[in-house]
Design an enzyme around this catalytic site. Structure first.
Site, PDB file in Angstrom:
ATOM      1  N   ASP A  46       0.823  -1.312  -0.164  1.00  0.00           N
ATOM      2  CA  ASP A  46       0.010   0.104  -0.024  1.00  0.00           C
ATOM      3  C   ASP A  46       0.977   1.349  -0.123  1.00  0.00           C
ATOM      4  OD1 ASP A  46      -2.952  -1.163   0.804  1.00  0.00           O
ATOM      5  OD2 ASP A  46      -1.365  -2.283   1.762  1.00  0.00           O
ATOM      6  N   ASP A  79      -1.711  -2.673  -4.028  1.00  0.00           N
ATOM      7  CA  ASP A  79      -1.976  -1.353  -3.758  1.00  0.00           C
ATOM      8  C   ASP A  79      -0.765  -0.611  -4.328  1.00  0.00           C
ATOM      9  OD1 ASP A  79      -4.692  -1.880  -3.623  1.00  0.00           O
ATOM     10  OD2 ASP A  79      -5.044  -0.819  -1.652  1.00  0.00           O
ATOM     11  N   HIS A 219     -10.574  -2.674   7.302  1.00  0.00           N
ATOM     12  CA  HIS A 219     -11.164  -3.721   6.387  1.00  0.00           C
ATOM     13  C   HIS A 219     -11.487  -4.747   7.102  1.00  0.00           C
ATOM     14  CE1 HIS A 219     -10.661  -1.405   2.625  1.00  0.00           C
ATOM     15  NE2 HIS A 219      -9.270  -1.350   2.826  1.00  0.00           N
ATOM     16  N   HIS A 245      -3.541  -4.401   2.206  1.00  0.00           N
ATOM     17  CA  HIS A 245      -4.793  -3.959   2.363  1.00  0.00           C
ATOM     18  C   HIS A 245      -5.163  -2.845   3.413  1.00  0.00           C
ATOM     19  CE1 HIS A 245      -8.593  -3.717   0.529  1.00  0.00           C
ATOM     20  NE2 HIS A 245      -9.421  -4.613   1.418  1.00  0.00           N
ATOM     21  N   ASP A 246      -4.967  -3.397   4.469  1.00  0.00           N
ATOM     22  CA  ASP A 246      -5.152  -2.474   5.912  1.00  0.00           C
ATOM     23  C   ASP A 246      -3.989  -2.209   6.054  1.00  0.00           C
ATOM     24  OD1 ASP A 246      -8.016  -2.642   6.798  1.00  0.00           O
ATOM     25  OD2 ASP A 246      -7.487  -4.377   7.780  1.00  0.00           O
ATOM     26  N   HIS A 247      -3.962  -0.405   6.194  1.00  0.00           N
ATOM     27  CA  HIS A 247      -2.911   0.208   6.349  1.00  0.00           C
ATOM     28  C   HIS A 247      -2.220   0.388   7.618  1.00  0.00           C
ATOM     29  CE1 HIS A 247      -4.244   2.774   2.327  1.00  0.00           C
ATOM     30  NE2 HIS A 247      -4.262   1.497   2.229  1.00  0.00           N
TER      31      HIS A 247
END
Length: 327
Positions: A46, A79, A219, A245-247
């Site tokens: 990400d 990402d 998420h 996905h989760d930052h």
């Protein structure tokens, strides 16, 4: 650059300087390990924001840790380019968010990447194109593939097509070329993963996907992966599932198997305070800031460490054939 381990049948379609590759089965690649058989790599996810949101600071610390560890390669959990992937293979974001950011000598190794949901919002085929390798030869991205490195196999899996919501929401457009019909794509991928796992003789089995299986952050759990992918991982005694996905940075253990769930999605913009409660016996570590993960693998041990943008070690964990320890 890794070498293809086993031949596969490829259908190559040329479309205005874009190459779409349809693969009949998971491709396998070899990456050499050190002379003592050990392997080390960094994991970041990400990240692609042209150096903003501390992306450049994360990159700087990655370079320092990468030099100290003499890393063999870098893993990206997806990402890769915000907010909407790449426009095409000539999109300047490729240089501005990748080549011009990760400039440390220790990071001029192979980068193995998967696609995230933001990458699918752009021209997904652009990131898969060999044209990007010509622009920067450390770039390597496929939807799903297997990397053989000594006694370790790393399975890179395309998780975005699993999520139902991306096929019903109207806020964003997704590039599903090469994915539709979705049901066949997912069924074939799961079958290929299961066949490859059952045939594997690797001491350590690691999975990399963009989406969480379990997460206490924004998420949360990805139920489609819990239902469809997780049983295959547990049945075949996979050691680690690594995602973005989760930052945040996160380590969740499993009460049902040896599988560990590791989030390394702190490559740039983080989500401060966006945390949900979790069983403290399973939640080994959670950090809602930017950073990355480092992994060292030997014949008898995996060692993990999470770092922040100041180079501080936030959490370590190790596993051997007989013991687990964390700090």
């Amino acid at each position: 650059m890794a070498m293809i381990k086993s031949p596969v049948v490829l259908l190559v379609v040329y479309m205005t300087a874009m190459v779409a590759v349809v693969v009949a089965e998971l491709q396998s690649f070899d990456h050499a390990v050190k002379s003592d058989g050990s392997l080390s790599f960094l994991v970041v996810g990400d990240w692609g924001r042209r150096g903003l949101y501390n992306q450049s600071n994360v990159a700087y610390q990655m370079g320092k840790v990468g030099e100290k560890m003499d890393v063999d390669f870098i893993v990206s959990t997806g990402d890769n380019f915000y907010d909407n992937g790449l426009i095409d293979v000539d999109d300047p974001a490729f240089y501005e968010s990748f080549t011009n950011i990760y400039t440390a000598p220790s990071l001029q190794k192979q980068w193995y990447s998967v696609l995230g949901n933001h990458d699918y919002r752009g021209n997904a085929l652009a990131q898969l194109s060999p044209a990007l390798i010509q622009k920067d030869n450390k770039w390597f991205c496929l939807r799903s593939f297997i990397l053989h490195a000594g006694n370790t196999e790393i399975f890179f899996v395309d998780t975005t097509p699993f999520q139902d919501k991306y096929f019903t929401e109207t806020e964003h457009n997704y590039d599903w070329r090469g994915v539709l019909p979705r049901e066949n794509y997912i069924a074939d991928l799961l079958k290929d993963v299961e066949i490859a796992l059952k045939a594997s003789s690797a001491k350590w089995k690691i999975f990399v996907g963009h989406h969480t299986i379990f997460s206490a952050s924004h998420h949360g759990n990805t139920q489609e992966l819990v239902d469809q992918l997780l049983p295959i991982l547990e049945e075949n005694e996979v050691n680690l599932y690594i995602n973005g996905h989760d930052h945040c940075l996160q380590h969740i253990s499993s009460s049902d198997s040896k599988l560990q769930f590791l989030t390394s999605g702190g490559g740039s913009k983080a989500w401060r305070g966006d945390t949900n409660s979790w069983n403290p016996k399973e939640m080994k570590f959670y950090y809602d800031g930017q950073g990355f993960m480092a992994c060292n693998v030997t014949n008898d041990k995996i060692q993990l460490a999470f770092y922040d943008i100041f180079g501080n070690v936030l959490h370590t964990w190790s596993v051997s054939e007989y013991t687990h320890s964390s700090s």
